[in-house]
Design a protein around this motif. Structure first.
Motif, PDB file in Angstrom:
ATOM      1  N   GLU A  94       0.831  -1.203   0.000  1.00 52.47           N
ATOM      2  CA  GLU A  94       0.000   0.000   0.000  1.00 52.47           C
ATOM      3  C   GLU A  94       0.870   1.260   0.000  1.00 52.47           C
ATOM      4  O   GLU A  94       0.539   2.254  -0.653  1.00 52.47           O
ATOM      5  CB  GLU A  94      -0.938  -0.006   1.207  1.00 52.47           C
ATOM      6  CG  GLU A  94      -1.922   1.130   1.227  1.00 52.47           C
ATOM      7  CD  GLU A  94      -2.980   1.088   0.140  1.00 52.47           C
ATOM      8  OE1 GLU A  94      -3.767   2.055   0.071  1.00 52.47           O
ATOM      9  OE2 GLU A  94      -3.031   0.128  -0.637  1.00 52.47           O
ATOM     10  N   ILE A  95       1.991   1.229   0.699  1.00 53.10           N
ATOM     11  CA  ILE A  95       2.922   2.367   0.687  1.00 53.10           C
ATOM     12  C   ILE A  95       3.432   2.599  -0.735  1.00 53.10           C
ATOM     13  O   ILE A  95       3.489   3.738  -1.209  1.00 53.10           O
ATOM     14  CB  ILE A  95       4.076   2.154   1.680  1.00 53.10           C
ATOM     15  CG1 ILE A  95       3.560   2.310   3.111  1.00 53.10           C
ATOM     16  CG2 ILE A  95       5.225   3.131   1.413  1.00 53.10           C
ATOM     17  CD1 ILE A  95       4.568   1.967   4.190  1.00 53.10           C
ATOM     18  N   SER A  96       3.785   1.515  -1.422  1.00 53.76           N
ATOM     19  CA  SER A  96       4.252   1.642  -2.808  1.00 53.76           C
ATOM     20  C   SER A  96       3.173   2.260  -3.692  1.00 53.76           C
ATOM     21  O   SER A  96       3.459   3.115  -4.533  1.00 53.76           O
ATOM     22  CB  SER A  96       4.627   0.266  -3.363  1.00 53.76           C
ATOM     23  OG  SER A  96       5.718  -0.253  -2.672  1.00 53.76           O
ATOM     24  N   HIS A 144      -1.822  11.778   4.134  1.00 52.23           N
ATOM     25  CA  HIS A 144      -2.439  11.271   5.364  1.00 52.23           C
ATOM     26  C   HIS A 144      -2.334   9.749   5.430  1.00 52.23           C
ATOM     27  O   HIS A 144      -1.977   9.187   6.468  1.00 52.23           O
ATOM     28  CB  HIS A 144      -3.904  11.689   5.447  1.00 52.23           C
ATOM     29  CG  HIS A 144      -4.622  11.052   6.588  1.00 52.23           C
ATOM     30  ND1 HIS A 144      -4.393  11.408   7.895  1.00 52.23           N
ATOM     31  CD2 HIS A 144      -5.514  10.036   6.627  1.00 52.23           C
ATOM     32  CE1 HIS A 144      -5.131  10.640   8.689  1.00 52.23           C
ATOM     33  NE2 HIS A 144      -5.820   9.802   7.946  1.00 52.23           N
ATOM     34  N   ARG A 145      -2.631   9.092   4.326  1.00 52.02           N
ATOM     35  CA  ARG A 145      -2.598   7.622   4.305  1.00 52.02           C
ATOM     36  C   ARG A 145      -1.183   7.108   4.567  1.00 52.02           C
ATOM     37  O   ARG A 145      -0.999   6.119   5.274  1.00 52.02           O
ATOM     38  CB  ARG A 145      -3.125   7.114   2.975  1.00 52.02           C
ATOM     39  CG  ARG A 145      -3.449   5.638   2.981  1.00 52.02           C
ATOM     40  CD  ARG A 145      -4.470   5.340   1.909  1.00 52.02           C
ATOM     41  NE  ARG A 145      -4.707   3.934   1.753  1.00 52.02           N
ATOM     42  CZ  ARG A 145      -5.793   3.312   2.190  1.00 52.02           C
ATOM     43  NH1 ARG A 145      -6.732   3.993   2.795  1.00 52.02           N
ATOM     44  NH2 ARG A 145      -5.940   2.026   1.989  1.00 52.02           N
ATOM     45  N   LEU A 146      -0.169   7.770   4.028  1.00 46.73           N
ATOM     46  CA  LEU A 146       1.218   7.368   4.288  1.00 46.73           C
ATOM     47  C   LEU A 146       1.564   7.522   5.772  1.00 46.73           C
ATOM     48  O   LEU A 146       2.274   6.681   6.334  1.00 46.73           O
ATOM     49  CB  LEU A 146       2.187   8.174   3.420  1.00 46.73           C
ATOM     50  CG  LEU A 146       2.278   7.723   1.968  1.00 46.73           C
ATOM     51  CD1 LEU A 146       3.036   8.755   1.135  1.00 46.73           C
ATOM     52  CD2 LEU A 146       2.938   6.358   1.865  1.00 46.73           C
ATOM     53  N   ARG A 147       1.064   8.578   6.398  1.00 46.24           N
ATOM     54  CA  ARG A 147       1.293   8.740   7.840  1.00 46.24           C
ATOM     55  C   ARG A 147       0.679   7.583   8.623  1.00 46.24           C
ATOM     56  O   ARG A 147       1.300   7.033   9.540  1.00 46.24           O
ATOM     57  CB  ARG A 147       0.700  10.055   8.340  1.00 46.24           C
ATOM     58  CG  ARG A 147       1.516  11.254   7.976  1.00 46.24           C
ATOM     59  CD  ARG A 147       0.947  12.502   8.623  1.00 46.24           C
ATOM     60  NE  ARG A 147       1.662  13.667   8.140  1.00 46.24           N
ATOM     61  CZ  ARG A 147       1.116  14.843   7.926  1.00 46.24           C
ATOM     62  NH1 ARG A 147      -0.161  15.030   8.170  1.00 46.24           N
ATOM     63  NH2 ARG A 147       1.830  15.840   7.476  1.00 46.24           N
ATOM     64  N   VAL A 148      -0.538   7.203   8.263  1.00 47.00           N
ATOM     65  CA  VAL A 148      -1.215   6.090   8.944  1.00 47.00           C
ATOM     66  C   VAL A 148      -0.462   4.793   8.689  1.00 47.00           C
ATOM     67  O   VAL A 148      -0.229   4.000   9.615  1.00 47.00           O
ATOM     68  CB  VAL A 148      -2.691   5.980   8.487  1.00 47.00           C
ATOM     69  CG1 VAL A 148      -3.345   4.731   9.030  1.00 47.00           C
ATOM     70  CG2 VAL A 148      -3.469   7.220   8.913  1.00 47.00           C
ATOM     71  N   LEU A 149      -0.046   4.554   7.454  1.00 47.04           N
ATOM     72  CA  LEU A 149       0.682   3.328   7.119  1.00 47.04           C
ATOM     73  C   LEU A 149       2.011   3.248   7.865  1.00 47.04           C
ATOM     74  O   LEU A 149       2.389   2.183   8.359  1.00 47.04           O
ATOM     75  CB  LEU A 149       0.899   3.244   5.609  1.00 47.04           C
ATOM     76  CG  LEU A 149      -0.364   3.002   4.785  1.00 47.04           C
ATOM     77  CD1 LEU A 149      -0.114   3.319   3.317  1.00 47.04           C
ATOM     78  CD2 LEU A 149      -0.868   1.581   4.968  1.00 47.04           C
ATOM     79  N   ASN A 150       2.703   4.370   7.975  1.00 41.57           N
ATOM     80  CA  ASN A 150       3.965   4.378   8.720  1.00 41.57           C
ATOM     81  C   ASN A 150       3.735   4.121  10.211  1.00 41.57           C
ATOM     82  O   ASN A 150       4.531   3.445  10.860  1.00 41.57           O
ATOM     83  CB  ASN A 150       4.723   5.684   8.493  1.00 41.57           C
ATOM     84  CG  ASN A 150       5.373   5.708   7.135  1.00 41.57           C
ATOM     85  OD1 ASN A 150       5.941   4.715   6.688  1.00 41.57           O
ATOM     86  ND2 ASN A 150       5.296   6.838   6.467  1.00 41.57           N
ATOM     87  N   LYS A 151       2.639   4.642  10.754  1.00 40.97           N
ATOM     88  CA  LYS A 151       2.287   4.377  12.153  1.00 40.97           C
ATOM     89  C   LYS A 151       2.004   2.890  12.346  1.00 40.97           C
ATOM     90  O   LYS A 151       2.431   2.279  13.335  1.00 40.97           O
ATOM     91  CB  LYS A 151       1.071   5.223  12.558  1.00 40.97           C
ATOM     92  CG  LYS A 151       0.605   5.011  13.978  1.00 40.97           C
ATOM     93  CD  LYS A 151       1.601   5.524  14.995  1.00 40.97           C
ATOM     94  CE  LYS A 151       1.023   5.435  16.387  1.00 40.97           C
ATOM     95  NZ  LYS A 151       1.885   6.019  17.388  1.00 40.97           N
TER      96      LYS A 151
END
Length: 97
Positions: free
Chosen positions: A48-50, A64-71
């Motif tokens: 999903e990050i990719s 925002h989604r990248l922040r959630v994925l990293n968390k």
């Protein structure tokens, strides 16, 4: 169908918004997530990050989604307390992986 095609252009200045889901879909995704092993979860998040990195860099949805994925990755990589486990489940419930 490419998952990125599910994004909707809103009338709020062109900000990307994820498609709406029913409560049953969220519960089903949560159950599927809980059945996955640690490596499967990390692989799903990495994928999903990719996908998010292919979106425009100024997309507020992607940021925002990248922040959630990293968390999520952070919480997956550590030994979690009960409250952190609940936070991880809540973060995932908001995603469609």
């Amino acid at each position: 169908m490419d998952p990125s095609e599910g994004l909707l252009k809103g009338t709020n200045g062109g900000v990307d918004q994820p498609p709406k889901e029913s409560g049953n879909q969220v519960v089903g995704r949560k159950a599927a997530w809980n059945r996955k092993g640690l490596e499967e979860k990390k692989a799903a998040v990495d994928e999903e990050i990719s996908r998010m990195n292919k979106l425009p860099p100024n997309s507020t949805y992607a940021i925002h989604r990248l922040r959630v994925l990293n968390k999520i990755l952070h919480l997956l990589s550590m030994q979690r307390t009960t409250s952190q486990e609940e936070e991880l489940e809540m973060l995932f419930a908001g995603l469609s992986l």
